[in-house]
Design a protein around this motif. Sequence first.
Motif, short mmCIF file in Angstrom:
data_model
loop_
_atom_site.label_atom_id
_atom_site.label_comp_id
_atom_site.label_asym_id
_atom_site.label_seq_id
_atom_site.Cartn_x
_atom_site.Cartn_y
_atom_site.Cartn_z
N LEU A 76 46.52 46.47 64.38
CA LEU A 76 45.75 45.81 65.43
C LEU A 76 44.31 45.51 64.99
O LEU A 76 43.73 44.52 65.42
CB LEU A 76 45.71 46.69 66.69
CG LEU A 76 47.07 47.06 67.29
CD1 LEU A 76 46.88 48.07 68.42
CD2 LEU A 76 47.79 45.82 67.76
N GLU A 77 43.77 46.40 64.15
CA GLU A 77 42.37 46.27 63.74
C GLU A 77 42.19 46.93 62.39
O GLU A 77 42.81 47.96 62.11
CB GLU A 77 41.49 46.98 64.78
CG GLU A 77 40.04 47.11 64.42
CD GLU A 77 39.25 47.96 65.41
OE1 GLU A 77 38.03 48.00 65.27
OE2 GLU A 77 39.85 48.58 66.31
N GLY A 78 41.34 46.37 61.55
CA GLY A 78 41.07 46.96 60.24
C GLY A 78 42.22 46.75 59.28
O GLY A 78 43.01 45.82 59.43
N SER A 79 42.32 47.63 58.30
CA SER A 79 43.38 47.57 57.30
C SER A 79 43.99 48.95 57.14
O SER A 79 43.27 49.95 57.07
CB SER A 79 42.83 47.10 55.95
OG SER A 79 42.33 45.79 56.05
N ILE A 80 45.32 48.98 57.05
CA ILE A 80 46.05 50.24 56.93
C ILE A 80 46.84 50.23 55.63
O ILE A 80 47.54 49.26 55.33
CB ILE A 80 47.06 50.41 58.10
CG1 ILE A 80 46.36 50.35 59.45
CG2 ILE A 80 47.90 51.68 57.93
CD1 ILE A 80 45.61 51.57 59.86
N ARG A 81 46.74 51.31 54.87
CA ARG A 81 47.58 51.49 53.69
C ARG A 81 48.78 52.32 54.12
O ARG A 81 48.63 53.36 54.75
CB ARG A 81 46.81 52.22 52.59
CG ARG A 81 45.67 51.38 52.03
CD ARG A 81 44.96 52.08 50.86
NE ARG A 81 45.86 52.08 49.71
CZ ARG A 81 46.24 53.17 49.06
NH1 ARG A 81 45.82 54.36 49.41
NH2 ARG A 81 47.05 53.07 48.02
N SER A 82 49.98 51.83 53.76
CA SER A 82 51.20 52.52 54.16
C SER A 82 52.20 52.51 53.02
O SER A 82 52.36 51.50 52.33
CB SER A 82 51.81 51.83 55.39
OG SER A 82 52.98 52.49 55.80
N GLY A 83 52.87 53.64 52.84
CA GLY A 83 53.93 53.76 51.85
C GLY A 83 55.07 54.59 52.41
O GLY A 83 54.83 55.61 53.06
N VAL A 84 56.28 54.15 52.19
CA VAL A 84 57.46 54.81 52.73
C VAL A 84 58.44 55.14 51.60
O VAL A 84 58.67 54.32 50.71
CB VAL A 84 58.15 53.91 53.80
CG1 VAL A 84 59.40 54.56 54.34
CG2 VAL A 84 57.18 53.59 54.93
N ASN A 85 58.99 56.35 51.63
CA ASN A 85 60.01 56.80 50.69
C ASN A 85 59.59 56.71 49.23
O ASN A 85 60.41 56.43 48.36
CB ASN A 85 61.32 56.02 50.91
CG ASN A 85 61.93 56.29 52.25
OD1 ASN A 85 61.79 57.38 52.80
ND2 ASN A 85 62.59 55.30 52.81
N GLY A 86 58.32 56.93 48.96
CA GLY A 86 57.83 56.90 47.58
C GLY A 86 57.75 55.51 46.98
O GLY A 86 57.49 55.35 45.80
N GLY A 87 57.98 54.50 47.80
CA GLY A 87 57.90 53.12 47.33
C GLY A 87 56.46 52.68 47.18
O GLY A 87 55.53 53.48 47.35
#
Length: 138
Positions: A76-87
């Motif tokens: 919704l706002e800003g920037s998010i770093r996301s990683g799932v299952n070691g990918g």
Amino acid sequence: MLRKASWTIAFTLTLATGAVAHDAAGDKAKVTLVYDQALPNVSGKSMRSVIVEYAPGGSSPAHTHPQSAFIYATVLEGSIRSGVNGGPVKTYKPGESWSEFPGDQHSVSENASATEPARLLAVFVLDTSETELATYED
């Protein structure tokens, strides 16, 4: 093991109160339950939504969601770093989204900025009987 239990409790309390949860490193995320509705056409399933707010540099520890949970998340706002299952870890900007499937391990979830806040909406479809939306790892 205490950290896992304390984060589970903090996340559950946060859903009820909108309070700020802190991990051992002092990072923080405010999680607020904004929607909780049983699905009338799918017996035993509900839709729940939370707003996750990260302070500058804030993060959540690695966690998993209930085995019944399918999750759609959008920034919704800003920037998010996301990683799932070691990918690969990806940075998402406002309007961008990702999904997490039952049993996925969310290894990275953090604000990509050290100076600006970030916010995301996470929508869960899961068993109505679930009382915890995340279990945090040591």
